[in-house]
Design a protein around this motif. Structure first.
Motif, short mmCIF file in Angstrom:
data_model
loop_
_atom_site.label_atom_id
_atom_site.label_comp_id
_atom_site.label_asym_id
_atom_site.label_seq_id
_atom_site.Cartn_x
_atom_site.Cartn_y
_atom_site.Cartn_z
N GLY A 251 0.82 -1.21 0.00
CA GLY A 251 0.00 0.00 0.00
C GLY A 251 0.85 1.25 0.00
O GLY A 251 0.54 2.25 -0.68
N GLN A 252 1.96 1.23 0.76
CA GLN A 252 2.85 2.38 0.78
C GLN A 252 3.63 2.49 -0.53
O GLN A 252 3.90 3.60 -1.00
CB GLN A 252 3.82 2.25 1.95
N ALA A 253 3.97 1.35 -1.13
CA ALA A 253 4.64 1.38 -2.43
C ALA A 253 3.71 2.01 -3.48
O ALA A 253 4.15 2.82 -4.32
CB ALA A 253 5.06 -0.02 -2.85
N ALA A 266 10.17 9.14 1.65
CA ALA A 266 10.18 7.69 1.66
C ALA A 266 11.58 7.16 1.99
O ALA A 266 11.73 6.20 2.75
CB ALA A 266 9.71 7.14 0.31
N VAL A 267 12.60 7.79 1.43
CA VAL A 267 13.97 7.36 1.72
C VAL A 267 14.27 7.52 3.21
O VAL A 267 14.86 6.63 3.84
CB VAL A 267 14.96 8.17 0.86
N GLU A 268 13.87 8.64 3.79
CA GLU A 268 14.11 8.85 5.23
C GLU A 268 13.36 7.81 6.06
O GLU A 268 13.87 7.32 7.08
CB GLU A 268 13.69 10.26 5.63
N GLU A 269 12.16 7.45 5.63
CA GLU A 269 11.39 6.46 6.37
C GLU A 269 12.03 5.08 6.28
O GLU A 269 12.02 4.31 7.24
CB GLU A 269 9.95 6.42 5.86
N MET A 270 12.59 4.74 5.12
CA MET A 270 13.30 3.47 4.99
C MET A 270 14.48 3.42 5.95
O MET A 270 14.75 2.38 6.57
CB MET A 270 13.79 3.29 3.55
N LEU A 271 15.18 4.52 6.08
CA LEU A 271 16.34 4.57 6.97
C LEU A 271 15.92 4.51 8.44
O LEU A 271 16.65 4.00 9.28
CB LEU A 271 17.14 5.84 6.71
N GLU A 317 5.31 9.04 16.11
CA GLU A 317 3.92 8.57 16.19
C GLU A 317 3.78 7.26 15.42
O GLU A 317 4.30 7.13 14.31
CB GLU A 317 2.99 9.62 15.60
N ARG A 318 3.09 6.29 16.02
CA ARG A 318 2.94 4.96 15.42
C ARG A 318 4.31 4.46 14.93
O ARG A 318 4.53 4.26 13.73
CB ARG A 318 1.93 4.98 14.28
N PRO A 319 5.25 4.25 15.82
CA PRO A 319 6.63 3.97 15.41
C PRO A 319 6.81 2.69 14.62
O PRO A 319 7.76 2.58 13.84
CB PRO A 319 7.37 3.89 16.75
N VAL A 324 5.51 6.31 4.14
CA VAL A 324 6.41 6.98 3.20
C VAL A 324 6.23 8.50 3.19
O VAL A 324 7.03 9.21 2.58
CB VAL A 324 6.22 6.44 1.77
N ALA A 325 5.21 9.00 3.87
CA ALA A 325 5.00 10.44 3.95
C ALA A 325 5.28 10.97 5.35
O ALA A 325 4.91 12.11 5.67
CB ALA A 325 3.57 10.79 3.54
N ARG A 326 5.95 10.19 6.19
CA ARG A 326 6.17 10.60 7.59
C ARG A 326 6.93 11.92 7.66
O ARG A 326 7.96 12.10 7.02
CB ARG A 326 6.94 9.52 8.34
N ALA A 327 6.40 12.82 8.46
CA ALA A 327 7.06 14.11 8.69
C ALA A 327 6.53 14.68 10.01
O ALA A 327 5.32 14.61 10.28
CB ALA A 327 6.78 15.08 7.55
N PRO A 328 7.43 15.18 10.86
CA PRO A 328 8.89 15.16 10.69
C PRO A 328 9.44 13.76 10.93
O PRO A 328 8.76 12.89 11.44
CB PRO A 328 9.36 16.13 11.76
#
Length: 536
Positions: A251-253, A266-271, A317-319, A324-328
């Motif tokens: 779903g995120q893809a 998305a890259v930051e969330e993968m990391l 939040e919700r760790p 893929v849109a997580r901010a901050p």
């Protein structure tokens, strides 16, 4: 510190999913003291975000064993049993002032400007690697993509001959994944020979620059060794873990495919979600130090758990959700403080290029195995294999593999000069006159040079003599630079129609003439109407 300690953290047992026990440690004993039964060595595991961040920036916690009292330093050396002590004088293992001196020498190679200059080269390498997977229904993304790419990039920076890369790969695998010291010694012997040759014949490369710097022989050898390994295993794990997160969250893809502007988030969330490094390098308490209300005695070892900090519910939040849109997203995937990863920008560019190219070419890619084997410890953490099933369609809708061309146009009028025509090696997409100039046939054929001046076609118009491009119709990924600097990219799977250019100026397409007058078009629309950004 609470009196109800959780179960002991066993890296091998918890490699695939360490997060449940790390959540328990954070909740019950966030500064967790563990004593090795055999040696009596004390480790302190830090699992809270604030504690980890503070420890990484605390000058009372150092990385150099020789800064400890002699007796304590001797005990740590005996405990560590370092198989390769001759390569430990690198920037990642040193404290100021030596750390500061080495980092200053490395910094110019990894500035934002330097990495931006490398991005086109990185994208070409990614395109080549993805292209090689075409024709295979299943493949291993670790062996075919995640491992080769960082090695290629770092080898180019250091001017390591490409013919030697298979050897380096074998030694690296044997050393890091097979725990075989002999491979490490062979790797070091190769680097010593290469450094000797480079001293005699310096070039315009990072290794030559380091040779000219103020480094001891041990520091020089350690730095080159660390650059190759960090640019190899760590970045490979970042790519592998990141792709695994996307594949396990279709779903995120899909959300990322629909909103390509989310790629950086998305890259930051993968990391953050499953970073390539489970914990920072061991820190040694140079004096009694208080962390999280607990006093850590001088001489003890501290392990800041990055993967735990990046799942701290007090910060994220919700760790445990992959978003893929997580901010901050203030993750610690690359560390913090003076030892923040110097190659972070380079790793991000590689991860971004891989995600774009792979999901553009194979939007329906899926995992082909549920159980994956992980590295046996939590330091450098990643999957050993990532078997996938390649697919160029989504939900039953065919999405043909397509090529990409780039035209930089100073304006929408054909009278304007075409500055550049770069046909990337991603495949023939059209029936054009004289299309025997394409190398290969049909979709996926490699285009390795632009059309020569006066060739009589733009490479995408319908024409005759398409002998070697038979069946080459497909979607084209094409970017036009407009007067106001916007980019337009054609979404995969859509048809492309170009009106032939008329009176093109001095660029490499000069001399082209078409049957009709009019500006270049995408899907029948003039380029000036395609100012928005579209991508897969």
């Amino acid at each position: 510190m609470t009196t109800a300690p959780p179960r002991r953290l066993d890296p091998a047992a918890h490699a695939a999913d360490p997060h449940p026990i790390l959540h328990a440690m954070r909740a019950q004993e966030p500064v967790y003291r563990h004593v090795e039964p055999a040696t009596g060595r004390v480790f302190w595991y830090l699992t809270r975000y604030d504690d980890v961040r503070r420890a990484l920036a605390d000058p009372l916690l150092g990385r150099q064993i020789d800064r400890l009292p002699p007796e304590s330093a001797a005990r740590h050396r005996a405990w560590d049993r370092d198989p390769l002590p001759m390569v430990r004088r690198s920037v990642v293992n040193l404290d100021p002032p030596d750390h500061t001196r080495l980092r200053r020498l490395l910094a110019p190679a990894f500035t934002a400007r330097a990495v931006a200059a490398l991005e086109p080269r990185i994208e070409r390498h990614v395109a080549d690697l993805v292209e090689r997977m075409n024709g295979h229904e299943e493949t291993d993304l670790i062996q075919e993509l995640a491992l080769p790419l960082p090695t290629l990039i770092m080898a180019e920076l250091l001017a390591i001959p490409r013919r030697d890369l298979p050897l380096l790969r074998r030694w690296s695998d044997g050393m890091l994944r097979g725990r075989d010291r002999r491979h490490g010694m062979e790797y070091i012997a190769y680097l010593q020979r290469t450094l000797t040759e480079r001293r005699a014949h310096p070039g315009d490369d990072l290794m030559s620059q380091l040779i000219e710097g103020d480094l001891s022989r041990a520091e020089l050898l350690s730095s080159v060794f660390q650059l190759l390994l960090a640019g190899d295993e760590t970045t490979a794990n970042a790519i592998g873990n990141g792709l695994l997160a996307l594949l396990r969250h279709p779903g995120q893809a899909a959300r990322l495919r629909a909103g390509p502007e989310l790629i950086d988030a998305a890259v930051e969330e993968m990391l953050r979600f499953d970073g390539p490094v489970g914990h920072a390098r061991p820190l040694y308490a140079l004096a009694d130090v208080d962390i999280g209300g607990t006093t850590i005695p001088r001489g003890d070892t501290v392990l800041p758990m990055l993967v735990a900090a990046n799942r701290d519910p007090e910060v994220f939040e919700r760790p445990d959700a992959f978003d893929v849109a997580r901010a901050p997203n203030r993750h610690l995937g690359f560390g913090h403080g003076i030892h923040f990863c110097p190659g972070a920008a380079l790793a991000r560019v590689q991860l971004r290029a891989v995600v774009r190219a792979l999901f553009r070419r194979h939007p329906g890619i899926t995992l082909s195995a549920a159980d994956l084997e992980w590295t046996p410890d939590l330091f450098v953490r990643g999957v050993r294999r990532l078997p996938v099933r390649l697919c160029t369609h989504i939900d039953g809708v065919a999405r043909p593999t397509y090529g990409r061309a780039i035209l930089d146009v100073k304006g929408s009028s054909p009278e304007k000069e075409v500055e550049r025509h770069d046909l990337r090696r991603e495949g023939s997409v059209a029936h054009g006159r004289n299309s025997d100039r394409f190398r290969g046939a049909g979709i996926g054929a490699g285009i390795q040079r632009p059309f020569p001046r006066g060739s009589g076609h733009a490479g995408v118009a319908q024409g005759q003599d398409s002998r070697r491009a038979a069946g080459g119709a497909g979607a084209l990924h094409r970017r036009l630079d407009h007067p106001r600097g916007d980019a337009a990219e054609l979404r995969a799977g859509h048809a492309l129609r170009l009106r032939p250019l008329v009176r093109v100026g001095k660029g490499p397409l000069a001399g082209l003439r078409g049957r009709r007058r009019g500006p270049p078009t995408l899907m029948g629309l003039p380029a000036r109407h395609m100012a928005g950004r579209y991508s897969t």
